[in-house]
Write a protein that holds these residues in place. Structure first.
Motif, PDB file in Angstrom:
ATOM      1  N   UNK A   1       0.819  -1.208   0.000  1.00  0.00           N
ATOM      2  CA  UNK A   1       0.000   0.000   0.000  1.00  0.00           C
ATOM      3  C   UNK A   1       0.852   1.257   0.000  1.00  0.00           C
ATOM      4  N   UNK A   2       1.894   1.282   0.817  1.00  0.00           N
ATOM      5  CA  UNK A   2       2.748   2.472   0.898  1.00  0.00           C
ATOM      6  C   UNK A   2       3.393   2.790  -0.448  1.00  0.00           C
ATOM      7  N   UNK A   3       3.827   1.777  -1.173  1.00  0.00           N
ATOM      8  CA  UNK A   3       4.451   2.002  -2.485  1.00  0.00           C
ATOM      9  C   UNK A   3       3.437   2.553  -3.489  1.00  0.00           C
ATOM     10  N   UNK A   4       2.244   2.023  -3.486  1.00  0.00           N
ATOM     11  CA  UNK A   4       1.222   2.508  -4.413  1.00  0.00           C
ATOM     12  C   UNK A   4       0.921   3.976  -4.133  1.00  0.00           C
ATOM     13  N   UNK A   5       0.755   4.325  -2.875  1.00  0.00           N
ATOM     14  CA  UNK A   5       0.472   5.711  -2.508  1.00  0.00           C
ATOM     15  C   UNK A   5       1.636   6.605  -2.913  1.00  0.00           C
ATOM     16  N   UNK A   6       2.864   6.140  -2.712  1.00  0.00           N
ATOM     17  CA  UNK A   6       4.039   6.911  -3.111  1.00  0.00           C
ATOM     18  C   UNK A   6       4.036   7.168  -4.612  1.00  0.00           C
ATOM     19  N   UNK A   7       3.752   6.148  -5.392  1.00  0.00           N
ATOM     20  CA  UNK A   7       3.724   6.305  -6.852  1.00  0.00           C
ATOM     21  C   UNK A   7       2.604   7.257  -7.267  1.00  0.00           C
ATOM     22  N   UNK A   8       1.451   7.153  -6.655  1.00  0.00           N
ATOM     23  CA  UNK A   8       0.375   8.085  -6.984  1.00  0.00           C
ATOM     24  C   UNK A   8       0.764   9.523  -6.646  1.00  0.00           C
ATOM     25  N   UNK A   9       1.469   9.701  -5.553  1.00  0.00           N
ATOM     26  CA  UNK A   9       1.883  11.045  -5.125  1.00  0.00           C
ATOM     27  C   UNK A   9       3.027  11.607  -5.960  1.00  0.00           C
ATOM     28  N   UNK A  10       4.003  10.755  -6.318  1.00  0.00           N
ATOM     29  CA  UNK A  10       5.246  11.226  -6.915  1.00  0.00           C
ATOM     30  C   UNK A  10       5.464  10.795  -8.355  1.00  0.00           C
ATOM     31  N   UNK A  11       4.693   9.819  -8.849  1.00  0.00           N
ATOM     32  CA  UNK A  11       4.988   9.233 -10.144  1.00  0.00           C
ATOM     33  C   UNK A  11       6.236   8.365 -10.021  1.00  0.00           C
ATOM     34  N   UNK A  12       6.754   7.907 -11.159  1.00  0.00           N
ATOM     35  CA  UNK A  12       7.988   7.119 -11.170  1.00  0.00           C
ATOM     36  C   UNK A  12       8.926   7.784 -12.164  1.00  0.00           C
ATOM     37  N   UNK A  13       9.930   8.502 -11.661  1.00  0.00           N
ATOM     38  CA  UNK A  13      10.861   9.200 -12.557  1.00  0.00           C
ATOM     39  C   UNK A  13      11.500   8.247 -13.565  1.00  0.00           C
ATOM     40  N   UNK A  14      11.652   8.718 -14.783  1.00  0.00           N
ATOM     41  CA  UNK A  14      12.285   7.922 -15.826  1.00  0.00           C
ATOM     42  C   UNK A  14      11.363   6.922 -16.490  1.00  0.00           C
ATOM     43  N   UNK A  15      10.064   6.994 -16.172  1.00  0.00           N
ATOM     44  CA  UNK A  15       9.076   6.087 -16.766  1.00  0.00           C
ATOM     45  C   UNK A  15       7.895   6.913 -17.274  1.00  0.00           C
ATOM     46  N   UNK A  16       6.919   6.252 -17.815  1.00  0.00           N
ATOM     47  CA  UNK A  16       5.707   6.919 -18.270  1.00  0.00           C
ATOM     48  C   UNK A  16       4.679   7.107 -17.168  1.00  0.00           C
ATOM     49  N   UNK A  17       5.030   6.782 -15.911  1.00  0.00           N
ATOM     50  CA  UNK A  17       4.077   6.874 -14.809  1.00  0.00           C
ATOM     51  C   UNK A  17       4.124   8.252 -14.171  1.00  0.00           C
ATOM     52  N   UNK A  18       3.099   9.075 -14.446  1.00  0.00           N
ATOM     53  CA  UNK A  18       3.067  10.406 -13.847  1.00  0.00           C
ATOM     54  C   UNK A  18       2.509  10.369 -12.426  1.00  0.00           C
TER      55      UNK A  18
ATOM     56  N   UNK B   1      -5.876  13.477  -7.150  1.00  0.00           N
ATOM     57  CA  UNK B   1      -6.760  12.412  -6.661  1.00  0.00           C
ATOM     58  C   UNK B   1      -7.153  12.699  -5.217  1.00  0.00           C
ATOM     59  N   UNK B   2      -8.403  12.502  -4.918  1.00  0.00           N
ATOM     60  CA  UNK B   2      -8.855  12.652  -3.532  1.00  0.00           C
ATOM     61  C   UNK B   2      -8.312  11.494  -2.697  1.00  0.00           C
ATOM     62  N   UNK B   3      -8.366  11.649  -1.411  1.00  0.00           N
ATOM     63  CA  UNK B   3      -7.929  10.576  -0.515  1.00  0.00           C
ATOM     64  C   UNK B   3      -8.738   9.300  -0.757  1.00  0.00           C
ATOM     65  N   UNK B   4     -10.038   9.445  -0.960  1.00  0.00           N
ATOM     66  CA  UNK B   4     -10.889   8.277  -1.220  1.00  0.00           C
ATOM     67  C   UNK B   4     -10.497   7.604  -2.533  1.00  0.00           C
ATOM     68  N   UNK B   5     -10.196   8.398  -3.557  1.00  0.00           N
ATOM     69  CA  UNK B   5      -9.785   7.814  -4.838  1.00  0.00           C
ATOM     70  C   UNK B   5      -8.428   7.114  -4.712  1.00  0.00           C
ATOM     71  N   UNK B   6      -7.511   7.680  -3.940  1.00  0.00           N
ATOM     72  CA  UNK B   6      -6.213   7.013  -3.718  1.00  0.00           C
ATOM     73  C   UNK B   6      -6.417   5.655  -3.053  1.00  0.00           C
ATOM     74  N   UNK B   7      -7.305   5.629  -2.064  1.00  0.00           N
ATOM     75  CA  UNK B   7      -7.590   4.365  -1.379  1.00  0.00           C
ATOM     76  C   UNK B   7      -8.214   3.361  -2.342  1.00  0.00           C
ATOM     77  N   UNK B   8      -9.116   3.823  -3.199  1.00  0.00           N
ATOM     78  CA  UNK B   8      -9.770   2.925  -4.161  1.00  0.00           C
ATOM     79  C   UNK B   8      -8.777   2.391  -5.178  1.00  0.00           C
ATOM     80  N   UNK B   9      -7.901   3.252  -5.698  1.00  0.00           N
ATOM     81  CA  UNK B   9      -6.887   2.804  -6.664  1.00  0.00           C
ATOM     82  C   UNK B   9      -5.954   1.802  -5.999  1.00  0.00           C
ATOM     83  N   UNK B  10      -5.528   2.101  -4.789  1.00  0.00           N
ATOM     84  CA  UNK B  10      -4.631   1.195  -4.066  1.00  0.00           C
ATOM     85  C   UNK B  10      -5.276  -0.172  -3.885  1.00  0.00           C
TER      86      UNK B  10
END
Length: 74
Positions: free
Chosen positions: A29-46, A51-60
């Motif tokens: 869960x922590x990694x997913x939230x980190x990626x949603x917050x920061x993206x993944x540098x050097x990749x296509x993941x922005x 995203x609202x807190x509820x949407x972050x929880x749903x995506x996670x």
């Protein structure tokens, strides 16, 4: 990551490195939230800063459901 979450979506071919395959890898869960917050540098993941807190929880929760652990069929 595609409809199945396996990293083989229609746009996957244009990304290097390729999108993660969530059917074989289950980030915590922590990694997913980190990626949603920061993206993944050097990749296509922005980052997804709007995203609202509820949407972050749903995506996670959704990403974690894609994992298909191998079962021992012996």
């Amino acid at each position: 990551h595609g409809v199945e979450g396996d990293g083989k979506g229609a746009a996957a071919r244009v990304y290097l490195p390729r999108p993660a395959n969530f059917t074989t890898t289950q980030p915590d869960t922590a990694r997913i939230v980190q990626v949603l917050n920061e993206g993944v540098p050097g990749t296509g993941m922005p980052a997804w800063p709007d995203l609202s807190s509820a949407d972050r929880q749903a995506v996670t929760a959704f990403v974690r459901t894609l994992f298909q652990p191998k079962t021992d069929t012996r």
